[in-house]
Design an enzyme around this catalytic site. Structure first.
Site, mmCIF file in Angstrom:
data_model
loop_
_atom_site.group_PDB
_atom_site.id
_atom_site.type_symbol
_atom_site.label_atom_id
_atom_site.label_comp_id
_atom_site.label_asym_id
_atom_site.label_seq_id
_atom_site.Cartn_x
_atom_site.Cartn_y
_atom_site.Cartn_z
ATOM 1 N N ASP A 66 0.846 -1.061 0.090
ATOM 2 C CA ASP A 66 -0.053 0.090 0.058
ATOM 3 C C ASP A 66 1.010 1.286 -0.012
ATOM 4 O O ASP A 66 1.464 1.651 1.181
ATOM 5 C CB ASP A 66 -1.049 -0.224 1.326
ATOM 6 C CG ASP A 66 -1.719 1.396 1.451
ATOM 7 O OD1 ASP A 66 -1.755 2.291 0.557
ATOM 8 O OD2 ASP A 66 -2.293 1.369 2.553
ATOM 9 N N GLU A 146 32.077 4.609 2.899
ATOM 10 C CA GLU A 146 32.575 4.168 4.193
ATOM 11 C C GLU A 146 31.561 4.576 5.205
ATOM 12 O O GLU A 146 31.410 5.649 5.586
ATOM 13 C CB GLU A 146 33.847 5.257 4.418
ATOM 14 C CG GLU A 146 34.886 4.854 3.329
ATOM 15 C CD GLU A 146 36.071 5.991 3.351
ATOM 16 O OE1 GLU A 146 36.151 6.396 4.287
ATOM 17 O OE2 GLU A 146 36.614 6.036 2.274
ATOM 18 N N GLU A 148 29.750 4.926 8.846
ATOM 19 C CA GLU A 148 30.328 5.162 10.193
ATOM 20 C C GLU A 148 28.749 4.989 11.118
ATOM 21 O O GLU A 148 27.636 5.608 10.501
ATOM 22 C CB GLU A 148 30.981 6.381 10.594
ATOM 23 C CG GLU A 148 32.334 6.431 9.991
ATOM 24 C CD GLU A 148 32.943 7.840 10.080
ATOM 25 O OE1 GLU A 148 34.146 7.954 9.860
ATOM 26 O OE2 GLU A 148 32.357 8.881 10.439
ATOM 27 N N GLU A 226 35.972 4.476 15.875
ATOM 28 C CA GLU A 226 36.301 5.458 15.016
ATOM 29 C C GLU A 226 36.460 6.802 16.031
ATOM 30 O O GLU A 226 36.674 6.539 17.309
ATOM 31 C CB GLU A 226 34.872 5.999 14.206
ATOM 32 C CG GLU A 226 35.202 5.770 12.685
ATOM 33 C CD GLU A 226 36.194 6.903 11.878
ATOM 34 O OE1 GLU A 226 36.532 7.662 12.759
ATOM 35 O OE2 GLU A 226 36.821 6.228 10.873
ATOM 36 N N GLU A 234 33.233 1.597 12.439
ATOM 37 C CA GLU A 234 33.328 1.602 11.010
ATOM 38 C C GLU A 234 33.766 0.355 10.727
ATOM 39 O O GLU A 234 34.663 -0.354 11.303
ATOM 40 C CB GLU A 234 34.275 2.739 10.417
ATOM 41 C CG GLU A 234 34.250 2.714 8.887
ATOM 42 C CD GLU A 234 35.364 3.817 8.376
ATOM 43 O OE1 GLU A 234 35.891 3.559 7.213
ATOM 44 O OE2 GLU A 234 35.382 4.850 8.952
ATOM 45 N N HIS A 283 31.510 8.743 3.742
ATOM 46 C CA HIS A 283 32.214 9.222 2.707
ATOM 47 C C HIS A 283 32.059 8.310 1.591
ATOM 48 O O HIS A 283 31.854 6.990 1.887
ATOM 49 C CB HIS A 283 33.835 9.300 3.265
ATOM 50 C CG HIS A 283 34.013 10.149 4.234
ATOM 51 N ND1 HIS A 283 35.295 9.919 4.981
ATOM 52 C CD2 HIS A 283 33.424 10.961 4.838
ATOM 53 C CE1 HIS A 283 35.137 10.839 5.966
ATOM 54 N NE2 HIS A 283 33.992 11.684 5.800
ATOM 55 N N ARG A 355 41.617 16.558 4.617
ATOM 56 C CA ARG A 355 40.423 16.388 4.875
ATOM 57 C C ARG A 355 39.483 17.507 5.573
ATOM 58 O O ARG A 355 38.249 17.051 6.007
ATOM 59 C CB ARG A 355 40.551 15.193 6.309
ATOM 60 C CG ARG A 355 41.143 13.932 5.816
ATOM 61 C CD ARG A 355 41.456 12.967 7.012
ATOM 62 N NE ARG A 355 42.472 11.968 6.532
ATOM 63 C CZ ARG A 355 42.108 10.750 6.222
ATOM 64 N NH1 ARG A 355 40.807 10.337 6.075
ATOM 65 N NH2 ARG A 355 42.849 9.657 5.775
ATOM 66 N N GLU A 377 36.796 10.940 -3.196
ATOM 67 C CA GLU A 377 36.159 10.723 -2.049
ATOM 68 C C GLU A 377 35.425 11.745 -1.623
ATOM 69 O O GLU A 377 35.773 12.917 -1.513
ATOM 70 C CB GLU A 377 37.267 10.664 -1.009
ATOM 71 C CG GLU A 377 36.428 10.067 0.319
ATOM 72 C CD GLU A 377 37.373 9.922 1.523
ATOM 73 O OE1 GLU A 377 37.966 8.921 1.652
ATOM 74 O OE2 GLU A 377 37.761 10.816 2.410
ATOM 75 N N ARG A 379 33.011 13.775 0.924
ATOM 76 C CA ARG A 379 33.061 13.694 2.235
ATOM 77 C C ARG A 379 31.942 14.113 2.898
ATOM 78 O O ARG A 379 31.554 14.082 4.005
ATOM 79 C CB ARG A 379 34.193 14.272 2.919
ATOM 80 C CG ARG A 379 35.474 13.297 2.460
ATOM 81 C CD ARG A 379 36.775 14.216 2.770
ATOM 82 N NE ARG A 379 36.801 14.527 4.206
ATOM 83 C CZ ARG A 379 37.355 13.449 5.062
ATOM 84 N NH1 ARG A 379 37.704 12.274 4.555
ATOM 85 N NH2 ARG A 379 37.538 13.743 6.431
#
Length: 488
Positions: A66, A146, A148, A226, A234, A283, A355, A377, A379
């Site tokens: 539905d 990736e 987390e 992490e 992770e 990421h 980063r 990558e 992020r």
């Protein structure tokens, strides 16, 4: 698509309908759990006795849905939808012991005579994205998310009386505020790769990897704690094609939550559950290929070994990053994560190892031997996003950059977080939207690049759902406001 390691090699197990019908019988499967994804990324399911399932159900689907009861799908007058299982997604659910149960991920079809792919089916949109990649002349795209997430011992939430009180309480034996800790508390921002006994979740992650690999065919490279305290984890999974990678993310979330529940804990994909600590990102690593050749690699590029094609792709993602934010960071909580100072990428720039930029080109290895590893990558995404929609939107932005040959700004190799605002302005560095509202407003303005894959109705549905979430949070006082303003 499931995989298995055979004689040290990763082999795909692309099951056919005939093979699944045989396995249901040979493996004495009692129930089939038919799983699908809603527009907001939540996993849904319906369960049926396996002896009622027929081979033709793989072709024609089952009238089990539905659509008006799934957020963002259909109105009540157009609610009959069909779910069609994909035999390549077959897996036995190991934590269901009494009644042996297997799962199949399903596509969603519209009802009626035509039984077309339902236009708001996220998995169908991802299939359309894969087709668009091929129509643009590329053999395939590969995706390495990736993911987390946090695992708490307990999470207590009181939101039932919003006019009187609201509260939440995170209980984790790892946390510095714990009264029942192991004596090795992980301080805020100091949870990256601690050894036991500080890391209390290694055995939990071991079990998740075992189930991911051996039951669901999702190959895992490694797992670790992490940066944040209180159980941030992770588990690295192998890259795959677009739809398969999105299937893996949905299965990943399903598995880590259920293994946590089995062990008396709770796993959450909420991007920023803990104030003043790092949040959880997802990421996304992506590359374009021509059969055996990675089209993002260029040995002659001295800076990042990135091809001109890759630079156009990155330029497209950077150009559309404010609008992409509404799809890859789709919750109000996402913007608690996207703030300076917590390793989350806030600034629209690119680099190699930096980063603090929204795109980086991992620079662990150089040289032709590692050409297959060359990728970008991105992020900004977080694990609250719908992976089918997120990957489809990212590929739309990247291919738009290639099509228009969008020029990319110079890379930024400085720590953007520490730059003065004037320096950022001089370098032309923009910032991501600071709130969900500003993100979906950007999406509303800049939507044309999505049109080869998303139609206006889908984009409008995304904006409508996010506007409702934003309103729901905005109208409620935040607990911290009482400490700021109760004495005004």
């Amino acid at each position: 698509m499931p995989y298995k390691v055979i004689d040290g090699k990763i082999e795909s197990l692309n099951f056919t309908a005939e093979q699944i019908m045989m396995r249901l019988k040979d493996e004495e499967i009692k129930f089939l759990d038919l799983q699908f994804t809603g527009l907001t990324g939540r996993f849904h399911h319906t369960t049926m006795a396996s002896n009622m399932f027929k081979k033709e159900d793989f072709e024609y689907g089952l009238p089990k849905l539905d659509g008006s009861s799934i957020r963002g799908f259909t109105e009540i007058h157009e609610s009959d939808l069909i779910i069609r299982p994909d035999p390549s997604t077959y897996a036995i659910i190991p934590w269901i012991k009494e009644d042996k149960t297997a799962r199949l991920i399903c596509d969603i079809l519209s009802g009626g005579e035509n039984r077309k792919q339902f236009k708001k089916d996220p998995r169908g949109i991802a299939r359309k994205a894969e087709e668009y990649v091929r129509h643009q002349g590329y053999y395939n795209s590969f995706w390495g998310p990736e993911v987390e997430f946090f695992v708490f011992d307990k999470l207590e939430v009181n939101t039932m009386t919003p006019y009187r009180s609201q509260s939440y309480n995170i209980i984790s034996k790892e946390a510095p505020w714990s009264t029942e800790g192991v004596g090795y508390a992980l301080r805020l921002k100091e949870g990256y790769l601690p050894s036991a006994p500080g890391d209390t979740l290694m055995q939990y992650r071991n079990e998740c990897v075992d189930v991911l690999s051996n039951n669901f065919g999702i190959i895992c490279d490694a797992h670790h704690h992490e940066v944040a305290t209180a159980g941030q984890c992770e588990i690295d999974i192998r890259f795959d094609t677009l739809v398969n990678a999105a299937d893996s993310v949905q299965s990943y979330k399903y598995i880590v939550k259920n293994i946590a529940k089995k062990q008396g804990m709770i796993a959450t994909m909420m991007p920023k559950p803990i104030a003043l600590d790092n949040g959880s990102g997802m990421h996304v690593n992506v590359s374009l290929w021509d059969k055996e050749k990675n089209l993002f690699y260029d040995i002659n590029d001295s800076y990042a070994e990135m091809s001109q094609l890759a630079r156009y792709f990155m330029a497209g993602v950077l150009n559309h990053a404010p609008a992409l934010a509404a799809i890859v960071a789709p919750t109000t909580n996402s913007y608690r994560r996207l703030v300076p100072g917590y390793e989350a990428p806030v600034y629209i720039a690119w680099s190699t190892g930096n980063r603090s930029a929204i795109i980086r080109n991992p620079a662990h290895y150089r040289g032709e031997r590692f050409a297959h590893m060359k990728r970008i990558e991105f992020r900004a995404p977080d694990p609250s996003c719908n992976p089918y929609l997120a990957f489809s939107a990212i590929i739309s932005a990247g291919l738009d950059g290639i099509k228009k040959k969008t020029s990319i700004p110079d890379p930024i190799d400085e720590d953007i977080f520490k730059m003065a605002p004037q320096r950022r302005r001089e370098l032309g560095i923009r910032q991501l939207p600071p709130s969900l509202r500003e993100a979906y407003e950007e999406l509303n303005i800049d939507r044309e690049f999505l049109k080869p894959i998303f139609d206006d109705e889908i984009i409008d549905s995304i904006i409508l759902q996010e506007a409702k979430d934003h309103q729901d949070v905005t109208i409620r006082p935040h607990p911290h406001e009482f400490s700021l303003y109760a004495d005004v």
